[in-house]
Design a protein around this motif. Structure first.
Motif, PDB file in Angstrom:
ATOM      1  N   VAL A  41       0.829  -1.317  -0.044  1.00  0.00           N
ATOM      2  CA  VAL A  41       0.111  -0.006  -0.109  1.00  0.00           C
ATOM      3  C   VAL A  41       0.947   1.284   0.112  1.00  0.00           C
ATOM      4  O   VAL A  41       0.720   2.122  -0.737  1.00  0.00           O
ATOM      5  CB  VAL A  41      -0.966   0.026   1.192  1.00  0.00           C
ATOM      6  CG1 VAL A  41      -1.724   1.336   1.268  1.00  0.00           C
ATOM      7  CG2 VAL A  41      -2.197  -1.047   1.185  1.00  0.00           C
ATOM      8  N   GLY A  42       2.085   1.249   0.762  1.00  0.00           N
ATOM      9  CA  GLY A  42       3.023   2.291   1.062  1.00  0.00           C
ATOM     10  C   GLY A  42       3.733   2.747  -0.290  1.00  0.00           C
ATOM     11  O   GLY A  42       3.557   3.994  -0.681  1.00  0.00           O
ATOM     12  N   SER A  43       3.906   1.759  -1.227  1.00  0.00           N
ATOM     13  CA  SER A  43       4.542   2.141  -2.428  1.00  0.00           C
ATOM     14  C   SER A  43       3.593   2.659  -3.537  1.00  0.00           C
ATOM     15  O   SER A  43       3.909   3.769  -4.168  1.00  0.00           O
ATOM     16  CB  SER A  43       5.448   0.878  -2.984  1.00  0.00           C
ATOM     17  OG  SER A  43       4.360  -0.280  -3.223  1.00  0.00           O
ATOM     18  N   VAL A  44       2.418   2.185  -3.667  1.00  0.00           N
ATOM     19  CA  VAL A  44       1.331   2.589  -4.401  1.00  0.00           C
ATOM     20  C   VAL A  44       1.088   3.918  -4.026  1.00  0.00           C
ATOM     21  O   VAL A  44       1.035   4.949  -4.895  1.00  0.00           O
ATOM     22  CB  VAL A  44       0.300   1.769  -4.552  1.00  0.00           C
ATOM     23  CG1 VAL A  44      -0.692   2.503  -5.403  1.00  0.00           C
ATOM     24  CG2 VAL A  44       0.798   0.467  -5.139  1.00  0.00           C
ATOM     25  N   GLU A  45       0.657   4.254  -2.832  1.00  0.00           N
ATOM     26  CA  GLU A  45       0.561   5.662  -2.082  1.00  0.00           C
ATOM     27  C   GLU A  45       1.605   6.377  -2.573  1.00  0.00           C
ATOM     28  O   GLU A  45       1.267   7.875  -2.884  1.00  0.00           O
ATOM     29  CB  GLU A  45       0.052   5.602  -0.722  1.00  0.00           C
ATOM     30  CG  GLU A  45      -1.225   4.797  -0.583  1.00  0.00           C
ATOM     31  CD  GLU A  45      -1.749   4.717   1.112  1.00  0.00           C
ATOM     32  OE1 GLU A  45      -0.612   5.004   2.077  1.00  0.00           O
ATOM     33  OE2 GLU A  45      -2.818   4.559   1.410  1.00  0.00           O
ATOM     34  N   LYS A  46       2.731   6.240  -2.107  1.00  0.00           N
ATOM     35  CA  LYS A  46       3.806   7.224  -2.503  1.00  0.00           C
ATOM     36  C   LYS A  46       3.956   7.471  -4.083  1.00  0.00           C
ATOM     37  O   LYS A  46       4.197   8.487  -4.394  1.00  0.00           O
ATOM     38  CB  LYS A  46       5.115   6.429  -2.145  1.00  0.00           C
ATOM     39  CG  LYS A  46       6.403   7.420  -2.344  1.00  0.00           C
ATOM     40  CD  LYS A  46       7.526   6.499  -1.843  1.00  0.00           C
ATOM     41  CE  LYS A  46       8.760   7.448  -1.887  1.00  0.00           C
ATOM     42  NZ  LYS A  46      10.020   6.692  -1.610  1.00  0.00           N
TER      43      LYS A  46
END
Length: 53
Positions: A41-46
């Protein structure tokens, strides 16, 4: 996140995500099995945040 969830969150198709990955312009997925890939989730949100700037 599944590829389907990433497509929904980014409004991109699977093909576009694959093309961006080939050009190192989208986070790589994590292989869960031979036929299943997921994204953190973090990589996509970033990635989304970087596109908004």
């Amino acid at each position: 996140m599944t590829v389907k969830e990433v497509c929904k969150s980014t409004s991109l198709s699977r093909t576009t995500i694959w093309r961006l990955q080939q050009r190192n312009e989208f986070p790589k997925g994590v292989r869960l099995s031979a036929s299943r890939i997921a994204f953190t989730v973090g990589s996509v949100e970033k990635w989304i945040a970087s596109r908004m700037q």
